[in-house]
Scaffold this motif. Structure first.
Motif, short mmCIF file in Angstrom:
data_model
loop_
_atom_site.label_atom_id
_atom_site.label_comp_id
_atom_site.label_asym_id
_atom_site.label_seq_id
_atom_site.Cartn_x
_atom_site.Cartn_y
_atom_site.Cartn_z
N LEU A 1 3.97 5.34 -6.24
CA LEU A 1 3.93 5.02 -7.63
C LEU A 1 2.68 6.23 -8.18
O LEU A 1 2.85 6.57 -9.24
CB LEU A 1 3.50 3.48 -7.75
CG LEU A 1 4.61 2.52 -7.48
CD1 LEU A 1 3.95 1.19 -7.83
CD2 LEU A 1 5.92 2.87 -8.48
N ARG A 2 1.68 6.09 -7.17
CA ARG A 2 0.45 7.01 -7.55
C ARG A 2 0.86 8.33 -7.59
O ARG A 2 0.72 9.13 -8.65
CB ARG A 2 -0.61 6.56 -6.49
CG ARG A 2 -2.06 7.54 -7.09
CD ARG A 2 -3.21 7.30 -5.87
NE ARG A 2 -2.62 7.77 -4.74
CZ ARG A 2 -2.62 8.87 -4.34
NH1 ARG A 2 -2.79 9.84 -5.04
NH2 ARG A 2 -2.18 9.05 -3.06
N ARG A 3 1.77 9.00 -6.46
CA ARG A 3 2.07 10.40 -6.63
C ARG A 3 3.07 10.47 -7.70
O ARG A 3 3.36 11.73 -8.42
CB ARG A 3 2.99 10.71 -5.25
CG ARG A 3 2.16 10.73 -4.06
CD ARG A 3 2.52 11.18 -2.83
NE ARG A 3 3.16 9.94 -2.17
CZ ARG A 3 2.65 9.11 -1.68
NH1 ARG A 3 1.39 9.12 -1.32
NH2 ARG A 3 3.38 8.17 -0.88
N ALA A 4 3.62 9.51 -8.41
CA ALA A 4 4.71 9.84 -9.59
C ALA A 4 3.97 9.71 -10.73
O ALA A 4 4.63 9.84 -11.96
CB ALA A 4 5.80 8.72 -9.52
N LYS B 1 0.77 -1.21 -0.04
CA LYS B 1 -0.02 -0.08 -0.04
C LYS B 1 0.96 1.48 0.04
O LYS B 1 0.60 2.24 -0.60
CB LYS B 1 -0.97 -0.05 1.20
CG LYS B 1 -1.93 -0.80 1.05
CD LYS B 1 -3.01 -0.71 0.09
CE LYS B 1 -3.81 0.53 0.59
NZ LYS B 1 -4.91 0.75 -0.41
N SER B 2 1.80 1.26 0.68
CA SER B 2 2.73 2.51 1.00
C SER B 2 3.56 2.46 -0.57
O SER B 2 3.63 3.81 -0.80
CB SER B 2 3.75 2.33 1.90
OG SER B 2 4.83 2.97 1.92
N LEU C 1 13.37 5.76 -8.89
CA LEU C 1 13.18 6.99 -8.63
C LEU C 1 12.06 7.45 -7.87
O LEU C 1 11.98 8.21 -6.92
CB LEU C 1 13.43 7.78 -9.65
CG LEU C 1 14.92 7.91 -10.54
CD1 LEU C 1 14.84 8.85 -11.52
CD2 LEU C 1 15.94 7.91 -9.44
N ALA C 2 10.96 6.88 -8.36
CA ALA C 2 9.55 7.24 -7.47
C ALA C 2 9.48 6.55 -6.44
O ALA C 2 9.02 7.42 -5.57
CB ALA C 2 8.47 6.55 -8.36
N VAL C 3 10.01 5.51 -5.96
CA VAL C 3 9.85 4.84 -4.62
C VAL C 3 11.17 5.27 -3.68
O VAL C 3 10.90 5.17 -2.68
CB VAL C 3 9.70 3.39 -4.63
CG1 VAL C 3 8.24 3.12 -5.52
CG2 VAL C 3 10.60 2.59 -5.32
N ASP C 4 12.28 5.18 -4.33
CA ASP C 4 13.53 5.47 -3.32
C ASP C 4 14.07 7.03 -3.46
O ASP C 4 14.88 7.22 -2.81
CB ASP C 4 14.56 4.58 -3.99
CG ASP C 4 14.14 3.32 -3.66
OD1 ASP C 4 13.60 2.96 -2.64
OD2 ASP C 4 14.69 2.15 -4.42
N GLY D 1 -13.55 0.03 -7.91
CA GLY D 1 -12.20 0.63 -7.86
C GLY D 1 -11.01 -0.26 -7.86
O GLY D 1 -11.04 -1.46 -7.90
N GLY D 2 -9.88 0.23 -7.76
CA GLY D 2 -8.64 -0.31 -7.71
C GLY D 2 -7.81 0.52 -8.50
O GLY D 2 -7.61 1.79 -8.44
N TYR D 3 -6.60 -0.22 -9.10
CA TYR D 3 -5.28 0.65 -9.73
C TYR D 3 -5.16 0.32 -11.12
O TYR D 3 -5.49 -1.09 -11.32
CB TYR D 3 -3.98 0.12 -8.95
CG TYR D 3 -4.26 0.74 -7.34
CD1 TYR D 3 -3.81 2.30 -7.12
CD2 TYR D 3 -4.44 0.08 -6.43
CE1 TYR D 3 -3.78 2.76 -5.62
CE2 TYR D 3 -4.86 0.58 -4.88
CZ TYR D 3 -4.20 1.90 -4.92
OH TYR D 3 -4.27 2.32 -3.58
N TRP D 4 -4.86 1.16 -11.97
CA TRP D 4 -4.49 0.75 -13.27
C TRP D 4 -3.10 1.32 -13.46
O TRP D 4 -2.86 2.42 -12.73
CB TRP D 4 -5.28 1.60 -14.17
CG TRP D 4 -6.84 1.18 -14.37
CD1 TRP D 4 -7.35 0.21 -15.06
CD2 TRP D 4 -7.97 1.47 -13.43
NE1 TRP D 4 -8.71 0.09 -15.12
CE2 TRP D 4 -8.96 0.92 -13.95
CE3 TRP D 4 -8.03 2.75 -12.72
CZ2 TRP D 4 -10.45 1.26 -13.76
CZ3 TRP D 4 -9.32 2.88 -12.01
CH2 TRP D 4 -10.50 2.15 -12.52
N LEU D 5 -2.41 1.18 -14.36
CA LEU D 5 -1.22 1.92 -15.07
C LEU D 5 -1.39 3.47 -15.32
O LEU D 5 -2.59 3.63 -15.99
CB LEU D 5 -0.47 1.27 -16.32
CG LEU D 5 0.12 -0.21 -15.92
CD1 LEU D 5 0.73 -0.49 -17.20
CD2 LEU D 5 1.30 0.01 -14.74
N GLY D 6 -0.63 4.19 -14.99
CA GLY D 6 -0.78 5.77 -15.34
C GLY D 6 -0.21 5.90 -16.58
O GLY D 6 -0.87 7.07 -17.37
#
Length: 136
Positions: free
Chosen positions: A48-51, A42-43, A80-83, A62-67
């Protein structure tokens, strides 16, 4: 070189989303499929969502899709998005690293290692990883 669990889990989650792009996937289903701890995922998905690498929708449908398209998401983007940084030395970024005396050339070696990793990760996309596993 250390590859963080966040980067590994992030790529694995995105590959699940890229493989099944017809419908949104929940974190629960991704975590179960990839054997990733749910709370940690989840974290990672939040990063990934913020990026902009994933998008989300709330609710029972609902759920998640690729951006973005899987061919446009590289492993470097995920790292780079997570680290935040690709490589650090004891938590410090490599660009300003300098040593005195006989170790003066060592920072250039570490930066070369990072440059090589950056090249490999930037040209490796989700689409290329999925294509490698496609049945012939």
């Amino acid at each position: 070189m250390h590859i963080s669990a966040k980067a590994d889990y992030g790529v694995r989650a995105l590959l699940e989303l890229a493989r099944d792009s017809d419908r949104p996937l929940t974190c629960e289903s991704i975590a179960a499929s990839q054997e990733i701890p749910f709370r940690f995922l989840k974290s990672v998905v939040g990063d990934l969502r913020r990026a902009g690498l994933v998008r989300s929708q709330r609710g029972c449908e609902g759920g998640y899709w690729l951006g973005r398209d899987p061919a446009e998401i590289s492993l470097l983007d995920v790292a780079l998005a997570v680290d935040g940084e690709l490589m650090t030395l004891r938590g410090d970024p490599l660009p300003g690293l300098a040593y005195p005396g006989p170790a003066a050339g060592l920072p250039d070696v570490w930066r070369s290692v990072e440059d090589g990793a950056r090249r490999i990760l930037s040209r490796t996309t989700l689409a290329s990883l999925l294509a490698e596993r496609a049945p012939v």
